[in-house]
Design a protein around this motif. Structure first.
Motif, mmCIF file in Angstrom:
data_model
loop_
_atom_site.group_PDB
_atom_site.id
_atom_site.type_symbol
_atom_site.label_atom_id
_atom_site.label_comp_id
_atom_site.label_asym_id
_atom_site.label_seq_id
_atom_site.Cartn_x
_atom_site.Cartn_y
_atom_site.Cartn_z
ATOM 1 N N THR A 1 -2.984 -21.505 42.720
ATOM 2 C CA THR A 1 -1.496 -20.641 43.472
ATOM 3 C C THR A 1 -0.533 -21.737 44.031
ATOM 4 O O THR A 1 0.380 -21.034 44.318
ATOM 5 C CB THR A 1 -1.277 -19.227 43.718
ATOM 6 O OG1 THR A 1 -2.646 -19.786 44.719
ATOM 7 C CG2 THR A 1 -2.299 -18.532 43.508
ATOM 8 N N ASP A 2 -1.123 -22.864 43.527
ATOM 9 C CA ASP A 2 0.369 -23.746 43.638
ATOM 10 C C ASP A 2 1.299 -24.216 43.230
ATOM 11 O O ASP A 2 1.258 -24.516 42.417
ATOM 12 C CB ASP A 2 -1.207 -25.284 43.864
ATOM 13 C CG ASP A 2 0.261 -26.312 45.299
ATOM 14 O OD1 ASP A 2 0.709 -26.118 45.503
ATOM 15 O OD2 ASP A 2 -0.650 -27.184 45.675
ATOM 16 N N ILE A 3 1.859 -23.694 42.970
ATOM 17 C CA ILE A 3 2.966 -24.288 42.268
ATOM 18 C C ILE A 3 4.341 -25.374 42.740
ATOM 19 O O ILE A 3 4.413 -25.245 41.654
ATOM 20 C CB ILE A 3 4.133 -22.386 42.651
ATOM 21 C CG1 ILE A 3 5.837 -22.519 40.922
ATOM 22 C CG2 ILE A 3 4.807 -22.386 43.635
ATOM 23 C CD1 ILE A 3 4.719 -22.637 40.159
ATOM 24 N N GLU A 4 3.916 -25.996 43.848
ATOM 25 C CA GLU A 4 4.558 -26.657 44.221
ATOM 26 C C GLU A 4 3.868 -28.199 43.484
ATOM 27 O O GLU A 4 5.204 -29.132 42.909
ATOM 28 C CB GLU A 4 4.209 -26.839 45.364
ATOM 29 C CG GLU A 4 5.536 -26.232 46.431
ATOM 30 C CD GLU A 4 6.783 -26.442 46.186
ATOM 31 O OE1 GLU A 4 6.915 -27.515 45.904
ATOM 32 O OE2 GLU A 4 7.172 -25.639 46.223
ATOM 33 N N ALA A 5 2.892 -28.220 43.144
ATOM 34 C CA ALA A 5 1.992 -28.619 42.547
ATOM 35 C C ALA A 5 2.320 -28.861 40.686
ATOM 36 O O ALA A 5 2.391 -29.550 39.639
ATOM 37 C CB ALA A 5 0.480 -28.716 42.342
ATOM 38 N N VAL A 6 2.892 -27.776 39.879
ATOM 39 C CA VAL A 6 2.994 -27.338 39.056
ATOM 40 C C VAL A 6 4.804 -27.899 38.532
ATOM 41 O O VAL A 6 4.947 -28.728 37.746
ATOM 42 C CB VAL A 6 3.467 -26.042 38.558
ATOM 43 C CG1 VAL A 6 3.707 -25.796 36.932
ATOM 44 C CG2 VAL A 6 2.320 -25.163 38.861
ATOM 45 N N ARG A 7 5.076 -27.418 40.292
ATOM 46 C CA ARG A 7 6.959 -28.031 39.819
ATOM 47 C C ARG A 7 6.623 -29.633 39.867
ATOM 48 O O ARG A 7 7.698 -29.887 39.403
ATOM 49 C CB ARG A 7 7.528 -27.937 41.253
ATOM 50 C CG ARG A 7 7.564 -25.893 41.001
ATOM 51 C CD ARG A 7 8.401 -24.874 42.609
ATOM 52 N NE ARG A 7 8.684 -24.048 42.131
ATOM 53 C CZ ARG A 7 8.465 -23.367 43.256
ATOM 54 N NH1 ARG A 7 8.626 -23.697 44.308
ATOM 55 N NH2 ARG A 7 9.418 -22.324 42.911
ATOM 56 N N ALA A 8 5.777 -30.252 40.308
ATOM 57 C CA ALA A 8 5.631 -31.460 41.015
ATOM 58 C C ALA A 8 5.554 -32.707 39.471
ATOM 59 O O ALA A 8 6.229 -33.228 38.844
ATOM 60 C CB ALA A 8 4.609 -31.882 41.586
ATOM 61 N N PHE A 9 4.801 -31.927 38.790
ATOM 62 C CA PHE A 9 4.763 -32.162 37.434
ATOM 63 C C PHE A 9 5.551 -31.964 36.394
ATOM 64 O O PHE A 9 5.665 -33.328 35.582
ATOM 65 C CB PHE A 9 3.090 -31.003 36.479
ATOM 66 C CG PHE A 9 3.231 -31.720 35.279
ATOM 67 C CD1 PHE A 9 2.130 -32.335 34.967
ATOM 68 C CD2 PHE A 9 2.915 -30.991 34.902
ATOM 69 C CE1 PHE A 9 1.669 -33.182 33.943
ATOM 70 C CE2 PHE A 9 2.797 -30.873 32.862
ATOM 71 C CZ PHE A 9 2.452 -32.923 32.952
ATOM 72 N N LEU A 10 6.733 -31.343 36.904
ATOM 73 C CA LEU A 10 7.668 -31.203 35.498
ATOM 74 C C LEU A 10 8.826 -31.938 36.233
ATOM 75 O O LEU A 10 9.123 -32.619 37.444
ATOM 76 C CB LEU A 10 8.487 -29.476 35.823
ATOM 77 C CG LEU A 10 7.275 -28.745 35.091
ATOM 78 C CD1 LEU A 10 7.579 -27.486 35.634
ATOM 79 C CD2 LEU A 10 6.821 -28.872 33.395
ATOM 80 N N GLY A 11 9.621 -32.338 35.379
ATOM 81 C CA GLY A 11 10.630 -33.561 35.568
ATOM 82 C C GLY A 11 11.759 -32.829 36.007
ATOM 83 O O GLY A 11 12.895 -33.625 36.687
#
Length: 208
Positions: free
Chosen positions: A4-14
């Motif tokens: 559920t760590d959405i911040e890691a997903v956001r960090a992966f995206l540009g």
């Protein structure tokens, strides 16, 4: 990364999803659901195509088989919501998004598989980020459904990326990931005339 760590997903995206896309999604929930259903069906088809194309890699096939079943389950869930709301399913012309990413895929193996899996990681990561971005602005039922999908989409993103690293063997894929990240951000930030789940923000004439 926790599921559920959405911040890691956001960090992966540009880049984040533009506010103009969110506004268009909230204004057209029927179109959002229809294209979402199409995307889930295509995601299942992509997994099955890869399963048949790389039929000597049993580890990859095992994961792809499970992925295809889960994508089809999501397709069924979206269809159920559409049926409940009286929204007919219909095929839609694809956004330029996936094609734009796949234009970067190299044509020789194993680079082709590596790049295809990296593209898949970005598609799943963006889907996860979009669910999180739009869920608070939708009606309670749809917002809850999209929030519930966050865990599976982030898991798919990590699995695609891990599969790409495995396919690359000893080679570092960070450079390729950076190339896909830059292209993905361009596709997400560029305006579109037609709303789709993976489109950019709408041009003024499309939302007037």
């Amino acid at each position: 990364m926790r599921s559920t760590d959405i911040e890691a997903v956001r960090a992966f995206l540009g880049c984040p999803t533009p506010e103009g896309w969110i506004a268009a999604a909230v204004a057209e929930p029927a179109l959002l659901l229809t294209d979402h259903a199409n995307c889930e069906k295509k995601a299942a088809g992509t997994a099955l195509n890869l399963l048949f194309r790389y039929s000597t890699d049993t580890t990859l096939m095992d994961w792809l088989s499970r992925l295809a079943r889960e994508e089809l389950r999501h397709f069924e869930q979206v269809l159920a919501i559409m049926r409940k709301r009286g929204i007919p399913f219909r095929p839609l012309a694809a956004a330029r998004y996936a094609g734009g990413l796949r234009a970067l895929v190299r044509t020789h193996e194993p680079a082709k598989l590596v790049d295809t899996l990296i593209a898949g990681a970005f598609i799943e990561a963006r889907s996860c980020e979009r669910f999180a971005a739009v869920a608070p602005w939708l009606d309670a039922e749809l917002g809850a459904f999209y929030t519930k999908l966050l865990a599976s989409e982030s898991r798919h993103f990590r699995a695609y990326l891990s599969a790409a690293e495995r396919a690359a063997g000893s080679k570092d894929i960070s450079g390729r990931v950076a190339e896909f990240r830059a292209r993905e951000a361009e596709l997400i930030e560029a305006p579109d005339a037609e709303f789709r789940f993976h489109s950019g923000p709408m041009v003024a004439s499309a939302v007037a």
